[in-house]
Motif scaffolding. Sequence first.
Motif, PDB file in Angstrom:
ATOM      1  N   LYS A   1       0.845  -1.199   0.000  1.00  0.00           N
ATOM      2  CA  LYS A   1       0.000   0.000   0.000  1.00  0.00           C
ATOM      3  C   LYS A   1       0.877   1.244   0.000  1.00  0.00           C
ATOM      4  CE  LYS A   1      -0.388   0.363   5.048  1.00  0.00           C
ATOM      5  NZ  LYS A   1      -1.320   0.425   6.192  1.00  0.00           N
ATOM      6  N   ASN A   2       0.261   2.388  -0.260  1.00  0.00           N
ATOM      7  CA  ASN A   2       0.984   3.657  -0.157  1.00  0.00           C
ATOM      8  C   ASN A   2       1.363   3.880   1.310  1.00  0.00           C
ATOM      9  OD1 ASN A   2       0.373   3.849  -2.834  1.00  0.00           O
ATOM     10  ND2 ASN A   2      -1.172   5.441  -2.603  1.00  0.00           N
ATOM     11  N   ASP A   3       2.597   4.292   1.522  1.00  0.00           N
ATOM     12  CA  ASP A   3       3.078   4.375   2.897  1.00  0.00           C
ATOM     13  C   ASP A   3       4.087   5.512   3.019  1.00  0.00           C
ATOM     14  OD1 ASP A   3       3.337   3.741   5.553  1.00  0.00           O
ATOM     15  OD2 ASP A   3       4.535   1.929   5.255  1.00  0.00           O
ATOM     16  N   SER A   4       4.271   5.993   4.237  1.00  0.00           N
ATOM     17  CA  SER A   4       5.264   7.040   4.497  1.00  0.00           C
ATOM     18  C   SER A   4       5.789   6.886   5.920  1.00  0.00           C
ATOM     19  CB  SER A   4       4.655   8.435   4.305  1.00  0.00           C
ATOM     20  OG  SER A   4       3.588   8.639   5.208  1.00  0.00           O
TER      21      SER A   4
ATOM     22  N   SER B   1       8.590   8.240   1.544  1.00  0.00           N
ATOM     23  CA  SER B   1       7.247   7.855   1.095  1.00  0.00           C
ATOM     24  C   SER B   1       7.349   6.987  -0.149  1.00  0.00           C
ATOM     25  CB  SER B   1       6.384   9.093   0.793  1.00  0.00           C
ATOM     26  OG  SER B   1       6.895   9.800  -0.321  1.00  0.00           O
ATOM     27  N   SER B   2       6.347   6.140  -0.336  1.00  0.00           N
ATOM     28  CA  SER B   2       6.249   5.330  -1.556  1.00  0.00           C
ATOM     29  C   SER B   2       4.787   5.173  -1.915  1.00  0.00           C
ATOM     30  CB  SER B   2       6.897   3.953  -1.362  1.00  0.00           C
ATOM     31  OG  SER B   2       6.148   3.166  -0.459  1.00  0.00           O
ATOM     32  N   SER B   3       4.502   5.163  -3.202  1.00  0.00           N
ATOM     33  CA  SER B   3       3.126   4.995  -3.679  1.00  0.00           C
ATOM     34  C   SER B   3       3.134   4.106  -4.912  1.00  0.00           C
ATOM     35  CB  SER B   3       2.492   6.354  -4.004  1.00  0.00           C
ATOM     36  OG  SER B   3       3.282   7.061  -4.948  1.00  0.00           O
ATOM     37  N   SER B   4       2.128   3.256  -5.001  1.00  0.00           N
ATOM     38  CA  SER B   4       2.035   2.313  -6.112  1.00  0.00           C
ATOM     39  C   SER B   4       1.557   3.006  -7.374  1.00  0.00           C
ATOM     40  CB  SER B   4       1.086   1.169  -5.752  1.00  0.00           C
ATOM     41  OG  SER B   4       1.566   0.443  -4.644  1.00  0.00           O
TER      42      SER B   4
ATOM     43  N   LYS C   1       6.326   1.571  -8.635  1.00  0.00           N
ATOM     44  CA  LYS C   1       6.143   2.499  -7.522  1.00  0.00           C
ATOM     45  C   LYS C   1       6.871   3.804  -7.804  1.00  0.00           C
ATOM     46  CE  LYS C   1       5.348  -0.359  -3.412  1.00  0.00           C
ATOM     47  NZ  LYS C   1       5.124  -1.651  -4.038  1.00  0.00           N
TER      48      LYS C   1
END
Length: 641
Positions: free
Chosen positions: A252-255, A288-291, A300
């Motif tokens: 999932k998107n995470d930070s 942070s990372s986002s798909s 990502k």
Amino acid sequence: MNKKTILAYVLIGLVIIGYFKFNQKTPEDIQREKARQERIAQKKQQEMLAEQERAYRLQQQFESIKNDSTNIFHNIYNGVEKPIVLSNDKASVTISTLGGRITSASLKDYKDQQGNDVVLFDSKDKLKNSRRQGDNRMAYTFKLKPELGNINTEQCYFAVQSAKADEAVLRLDFKEGRYIDFIYRLRPDSYITDLSIKAHNMEGLFSTDESIDIAWKQLLRQQEPGYDFEQRFTNLTYKLQGDDTENLNEMKNDSESPVENLSWIAYKNQFFSSIMIAGDSFNGADLSSSSIAEGENMLKQCATTTSVKFDPSGIESTDLQFYFGPNKFSDLKEANDEAINPENDLELEELIYFGWPIVRWINRYFIMYLFDILSSTGLNMGIVLLLLTLIVKMCVYPFTKKSFVSSAKMRALKPYIDELNVKYPKQEDQLKKQQETMALYQKYGASPMGGCLPMLIQMPIFIALFNFVPNAIELRQESFLWANDLSAFDSLISWDKDLWLIGDHISIFCLLFSVTQIINTYYTSKLQAPAMNTPEMEQQQKMMRWMMYIMPVMFFFIFNEYSSGLNYYYFISTLSSIIIALYLRKSIDEKELLKKMEAYAEKNKDTVGKQASMMARLEALQEQQRKMLEERERMKNERKK
């Protein structure tokens, strides 16, 4: 199905209904949530407008400086963008004079799906409807005095002082003998690129905050055929200085904003990574990372903002390193030795996730070395996996045999257990039946839990291989039988449209694994003998058997997207388990085993008798205590009357 089971299902159903009913939102809740979302959207709109206004002012300031030849920053905002390529036998990196940043990195030892060198990122934009310029964006911000403003290198043109095959010196040239050099060096026969940032005569321009802010964004490319499977191994990983590695959630998107200093930050694909390594440490990082949706050929987007120390006087340089290379254990270990600061224990090999501690140790100190020995022979990787599986099976064979013998003892004692079932048919006699059953096991040297411990000992090894095989870059693009790539799913049977649960293909190795698992379940259920053959336990055993048959079917839908190498390993492992079970069933005579158990009972009858006598005395004491409590309760009730 008995009344208790039906009641349990009814209660479970009521709990589920109650849960959803309790959590169902009322109209007031929906209205409050809508108002909250509107406030959030309004706040974001205000922040966006403020950012646009700030960007407009900076652009105006930038244009004013650019056109003013007397301004100290005039030179750095005027120039021509030019690429500089550094190359060795393993890798190639391109540096742009605009921004002084690395704009592309490619690996010569590895090929993409089209047969070209693997490109981790380049200067071409790969996202639809995007205004980005390239996959990799890195900006350095120097904090000057308030009246001078800050320098963001994204807008700056560097002058090339020297350019060699493995080294380049780029300069931000200010007036009056002031400048900042960016010195890049690609190490020979290495995936490491060093960056040294050094100032000259700049101390009078900087504020008291002597640091460089770094903003790093990168789009992580899809390098392998299976989007979903590769996505599971793609994340942002970072190393806490003097501590363990952590990573953002892959699914999932995470930070995260760690309070500790960091040693390195990695943007990790399944088999390749871009790592930024601090000579000293990274301070105050925001990660942070986002798909990215399937179909963009990207997995990502990762982003980092952090800062490092900077000396405006130029006495000390700010040193960074970049590793653009494979997630190969040996290469990452070698990169540790190339650290700028020898006291900084990088542990880059921790980037490869080998499982929890005990599983990780098995992988690092057993599975990996065994795999390296087998793969060094030059055999096909399918044969290497076959041999690896068989050797592991041989290593755990003593535990497998012990578990089988324990189960055989239980089957040999089944006639005696059946006699106890006939002797104690009533529910109120269950305690006595259990006591006599345990005494029977003790007499003949059997244990209903005897087969569990050997199986538990084997489990970490099988879990270790589950983590090892998908991370083994040696399997990448290695073909075997009908599988073109053991690191990706095999798709001998495929079609154009995605189907629910199954996707657009059938993995033959996954199908073989599921079928052999069903066969193994059949033989396992045949060999199991319940300790007490009551109707209730028969019903429970029947339900358990159905669950065991359903699991392989579920495995097919889960593992159909997994790598063919992993499914092939599970197929070979399960098939060998069936063969071993058939061999042990044939080689172990249960009648002879019962004779040995009877001889054991005869030999140890005195010890067993003492233990039984002790148990009898203990039971008598428990019965006496129970009667005393009942008598005390009776007298208490009489006093109340």
